[in-house]
Every structure is written in structure tokens, then in C-alpha cells.
Design a protein around this motif. Sequence first.
Motif, PDB file in Angstrom:
ATOM      1  N   TYR A  56       0.840  -1.186   0.000  1.00 12.38           N
ATOM      2  CA  TYR A  56       0.000   0.000   0.000  1.00 12.38           C
ATOM      3  C   TYR A  56       0.881   1.244   0.000  1.00 12.38           C
ATOM      4  O   TYR A  56       1.915   1.294   0.678  1.00 12.38           O
ATOM      5  N   ILE A  57       0.455   2.240  -0.780  1.00 10.71           N
ATOM      6  CA  ILE A  57       1.152   3.532  -0.837  1.00 10.71           C
ATOM      7  C   ILE A  57       0.126   4.620  -0.591  1.00 10.71           C
ATOM      8  O   ILE A  57      -0.950   4.625  -1.198  1.00 10.71           O
ATOM      9  N   GLY A  58       0.443   5.524   0.319  1.00 19.32           N
ATOM     10  CA  GLY A  58      -0.458   6.632   0.609  1.00 19.32           C
ATOM     11  C   GLY A  58       0.303   7.921   0.821  1.00 19.32           C
ATOM     12  O   GLY A  58       1.528   7.912   0.984  1.00 19.32           O
ATOM     13  N   LYS A  59      -0.408   9.015   0.820  1.00 19.82           N
ATOM     14  CA  LYS A  59       0.201  10.318   1.073  1.00 19.82           C
ATOM     15  C   LYS A  59      -0.460  10.933   2.295  1.00 19.82           C
ATOM     16  O   LYS A  59      -1.567  10.551   2.686  1.00 19.82           O
ATOM     17  N   ALA A  60       0.201  11.890   2.889  1.00 20.92           N
ATOM     18  CA  ALA A  60      -0.340  12.523   4.089  1.00 20.92           C
ATOM     19  C   ALA A  60       0.154  13.954   4.199  1.00 20.92           C
ATOM     20  O   ALA A  60       1.282  14.272   3.796  1.00 20.92           O
ATOM     21  N   LYS A  61      -0.710  14.804   4.736  1.00 25.32           N
ATOM     22  CA  LYS A  61      -0.303  16.168   5.032  1.00 25.32           C
ATOM     23  C   LYS A  61       0.597  16.180   6.265  1.00 25.32           C
ATOM     24  O   LYS A  61       1.537  16.979   6.356  1.00 25.32           O
ATOM     25  N   ARG A  62       0.276  15.292   7.216  1.00 29.06           N
ATOM     26  CA  ARG A  62       1.095  15.114   8.425  1.00 29.06           C
ATOM     27  C   ARG A  62       1.336  13.616   8.581  1.00 29.06           C
ATOM     28  O   ARG A  62       0.441  12.874   9.011  1.00 29.06           O
ATOM     29  N   LEU A  63       2.536  13.175   8.264  1.00 28.14           N
ATOM     30  CA  LEU A  63       2.843  11.747   8.241  1.00 28.14           C
ATOM     31  C   LEU A  63       2.555  11.063   9.573  1.00 28.14           C
ATOM     32  O   LEU A  63       1.973   9.980   9.620  1.00 28.14           O
ATOM     33  N   LYS A  64       2.950  11.681  10.657  1.00 27.07           N
ATOM     34  CA  LYS A  64       2.793  11.053  11.963  1.00 27.07           C
ATOM     35  C   LYS A  64       1.329  10.733  12.252  1.00 27.07           C
ATOM     36  O   LYS A  64       0.983   9.618  12.663  1.00 27.07           O
ATOM     37  N   ASN A  65       0.453  11.707  12.010  1.00 27.77           N
ATOM     38  CA  ASN A  65      -0.963  11.508  12.317  1.00 27.77           C
ATOM     39  C   ASN A  65      -1.581  10.411  11.459  1.00 27.77           C
ATOM     40  O   ASN A  65      -2.345   9.570  11.950  1.00 27.77           O
ATOM     41  N   ARG A  66      -1.251  10.426  10.172  1.00 28.97           N
ATOM     42  CA  ARG A  66      -1.874   9.467   9.262  1.00 28.97           C
ATOM     43  C   ARG A  66      -1.385   8.045   9.523  1.00 28.97           C
ATOM     44  O   ARG A  66      -2.178   7.103   9.613  1.00 28.97           O
ATOM     45  N   VAL A  67      -0.083   7.856   9.660  1.00 28.99           N
ATOM     46  CA  VAL A  67       0.455   6.501   9.783  1.00 28.99           C
ATOM     47  C   VAL A  67       0.087   5.891  11.137  1.00 28.99           C
ATOM     48  O   VAL A  67      -0.240   4.704  11.227  1.00 28.99           O
TER      49      VAL A  67
END
Length: 638
Positions: A56-67
Motif C-alpha cells: 500500500y502507498i499513501g500520502k499525508a499532510k502530516r505523516l505522523k498523524n496518518r500513519v
Amino acid sequence: MCTLSESLSDGVFSYPKKENGMVDMEHIALLRKKANELPLQPGVYLMRDKDGVIIYIGKAKRLKNRVTSYFRALDSHTPKVLAMVENVKDFDYILTDSEFEALVLESSLIKQHSPKYNILLKDDKGYFYIHITDGPWRRIDWVKSKPPKDGQVIGPYTSSYVVSQTVEQANKIFMLPTCKRQFPQDFRKGRPCLNFHIKQCMGVCTGKIPLEQYNESVDGALRFIKGNSQGLCEQLEEEMAKAAENLEFEKAARLRDRIAAIRRISGQQKVLYAGVDNCDIMAMAIGSDRVGVSVMNYRHERLCDKQDFLLSTDSDPAAVRAQFLMGYYRDNFDLPRQVYLDGECEDGDLIARYLTERAGHKVELVIPQRGQKNQLVELCRSNAAQYLSHRMKASGKEVALLDEVAKLLGLRQSPQYIEAYDISNIGASTIVGGMVAFEGAKPLRSAYRKFTIKSVAGAPDDYASMKEMLTRRFERLREAGEKGGEQGFGRRPDLLLIDGGAGHVAAAKEVLDAMGLVIPCFGMVKDDKHRTRAIASDGGEIQISAHKSVFSFITSVQDEVHRYTISFSRKKHRTTSLQLELMNAPGIGEARARALYKHFRTLDKIRAATGEELEAAPGMNKRAANALYAFLHPQTEE
């Protein structure tokens, strides 16, 4: 510059093993700890399995919060996300300078790696050809991929939809046969089919159509396929005038009918000539675990292509639209100036900017609210619902209806299994509840259930009665889950509908919250004339009168649960009244009264029974039978 995090492929973490279907929570805790160390910056994250393959590949505005969200509160994940998390051994990440750069990088990496849990669009369309058979009695049809060696072909085309529509229209306008009969071998070997009688076939099978007239019609159909309808009409009008001058009135009449048919078909098929310039229209129909997506491509005021996709996803609709758009335009360089959508799109501004840079001109994502564009979006959504229903073996109307229900109520996916509840009381002595179930918008009578309310004493209390009924129902769900059951009470509903307003909804949600269940719950509100008026939620009321199909469906659900519950209530009241009357007789207690009712069913039958018949009833003896007979027949006490 983007920097890649240190890889943990040195074996620090072990694959999250499962025991009895449970995720290895120790490993999840390690992943969560690593995720908590990520920066609050934009970037792309790559989830890997035990073999190091990116899944899976995703993007995030704030990596810490999303992951970190993936590795906490696993119970709140959708089945697809949970399945992905179960297979994650490790993850990497790439920092970017902005969320837009993360979007571009995510698209590029998905194209390179085709991860298992990302939405991937497979292009298996191939090419399509219009085929004209050899021989004197030619036929026009369409074929996929490799064209036949015999006859003439026109193409290739990329859209099966446009090719099939064009061939169908040509055959209908020029009344050409589409049956499997062979000519001239099958002349006069059977009655003409229905198409002949409804004037969609000239009836070649009758043997009365000259070959010259037939080939004239085939040539006209080919001109229709190769040219535009307006130019063909003008050409046919000239031929009609010439035939009339030569006194060929039958030929002139045929040409007149063809002109009328072309204009009639062109007027009906607004989907092909919509009067909109370069644009794409995308709409979705959401099923229980599948999403049907249709895309209509309009170029130069004409529909030039239509594509259908079936996605396996349970994500939020806005997220699905975003992932679909990025996948659809990843290899597509024919970008229009407007893309019309049927709902909100996650990161819509970023995606519009990304498409604009790729196209070299401004690309807008638009959600039309009214007018012709909105009608075309609804048409596209109907196509998506029909495609989804075909793939899921369900009715297209049902899929479209449940999709509209989900859209109106803000549900993540369309509810395939719905339960509705009602309380009915006739005084304090008879309080009952009824549950009806709908599967695929149709009543599932095998799942209907009745409840006799036991804990509410004194004055009737609808809220307390509703709490008891739902508590008992979902306790049975919990018990069935422990035993592995998935039928009856063992099936978890996708939506609860309560006959009542905000108070009834609050009572139902109190039960759900206490049992840790997350199930959408709404009330069905009636007006002063006992007709369905609106849907009640904890945030107020949702008006449904403007949505005709949803209004009719909710009304039918409310009427059905009310009918079922009140029928049980009346029957229960009759039973209770009879038992109370029998218990006034000497020697007749509650158990004997219940047994007598079960045996005879009505008071009239008990009164008509002889002493011997009463004695033979379950739980009775001679003394009790004589006492009851004397009680029921005081005038013949001797």
C-alpha cells in the motif's frame, strides 16, 4: 529534496503472526511506536509485507498523524484497512516539501509498484469493430478485438458502448434483421418475429423484400454509421424528392419513414449528442463491498466513450473518488477542461492542480447542482448502478435506491441488510415489539422477529421497551458471534430504522454505545396523519420528501414494521384477555389457561367443547373440566 527513512529490513520487527484469527498486537505496538517518531510533515508512506513487497502507498499532510492511525483502534478500521494492517511487517516514508508534491509522488509510485491494496484500474477494453458480412444479403454487427477475415470492417474503435449503440440505431432505423436466420435459405420457413410486427424489421424472412431494396437499406445504414445524422437526412430528403418526381411513391414513402426514424432516434438519444463541450462525467454506485464507477467522455458535443469499473473497496466515497481520479488520469493524457462529479472529492483542489499541470490547461472538478450537467451526472450514476447490479446479480433499481439512501444519510456504503423496529402497547398488560428485515431493499420475512416486553411494568414506556428489545436482540448477536453464526440474530445489520423520533433514536443509541456497537441508527418520523414525514437523527431531521424513491422505500419500511408489530400486539391482547377470563374459573390457573388457549385457540371453541373434550385437553383433569364447563354454562350448571 525527498529523503528516504532508514529501512528496518534488518529483522528488528517480525511479521505480525495471527493466532485464532487475531492480529499480533505486540508487533502492532512496535509499528505504532515507530509511527509516533515520524515528523508532522507532508510525505508518502509505503507499507511492506513480510517479503518486503510494497502492499500500500499513501500520502499525508502530516505523516505522523496518518500513519499512527493505522496502528491504533483496530476495531474502528474497515475490513479492507484491517486486512492491510494485518499484513504489514514494516513501512518506509519519503518526506516532501508540500502536500501537492506528496500527491504527485504517490501517483508515480503507485504506477511503478501497483500495490495490492491501492485502487488499480485495469484496462482490458481492447478494440471494437463494425462488421459487415459477405454475400448478397449482408448483415451489420459489431465484434471485439480481432476482426473477422470475411466481409468488411469499420474501425477500430476503443468504446464498445458507442459501437454497439451506433450499430443498434442503424439496424433499427433502416429496419434491418438482427435475428439468426440465414437468407435466402430461411425464406418463408416460419412466422416473422416480434421486430417485424413493431416495425423494427422489414421482414426479409417473408421472402417478399427484393434484394435491391434490401441492399439499398444496408447502404443507407452504412452511410448513417460513417456520417452524421443531419447530413444523412439532407441527402435522403433529396433522394425522396427525386423519387417523388419520378412517381416512385413507395420509395419516397420509405425514405420519408427513414428520415423520421433518424430524427426520432437522434431526439431520443440525448446521451450521444448532449450539447456539452469537452468534459468527462464520473459517478459512482456503492454496494456492500463493491463500488461501480462509470465515466462518460464528451468531446465536441458528442459522447465518444463510456467506461465502467468495478472497485473492491470500503473506503469513504470522497476518498474513493480521489483515488479513482488519480488512477484514471495516470496514463490518460486526453484531459478535458471540466470533470463533473456526483459528490465531494478528497483533496479536490490538489487533484485539480495536478491535472491542470499534466494537461497544460486549466482542469476543474465540478459538482453540478442543477440543470443539464446535473442531469448528465444522474444519467452516469444510473449507468454505474446498472453496471454494479449486473456484476453483483442484483436489480439496478435496488442498487440505485440503496446508494441514494446511503448518500442521503451520509453512510460510508449502501446498506444491504436493514432492520426496522417498532413498539406497540394496548394498556400496560400488552407491550410488544416487532423487528422486520430488508435485504437488498426487499423484505426478508424469514428474519422477522417478535418480542414480548418483560421488564417494563406499570405505565407504558416506549423508550424503556425499545431499550429492552434492542438489548435482547444484540445480546443474541454477541452469542451468535461467539458460536460463529451469520444467520438470523447472528447477522449484523448495516442500518437500523426506529419507528419514532429523536427520543427513540437516543434510546437505541444508548444500547448500541453500551454494547460497543457502531451501527448507523435513524428514526422514521410520522406526521399528524400517521404518514412518513422525515428521518430523525441525533443532529435533527433529514427531509426525504424531495427524494421520491427514498421516500417511498422508507414509507414501505415504516408501514411494514408497524403492520407486523400491531398484528402481533392485537393477537397477544386477544390471548391475554382470553387467559384472564379463563383464570376466573375455579381450578384454572395461568398454566392451564395458556394450555387451553393453545389447544382450542378461541373462547367460542372452548365454550362449544363438551366436558369430555375439555377433560382431554392438555393439563386438564375431570374435576377441572367439570368446573370450567359449569363456569362457561351457568344456565346448565346441573
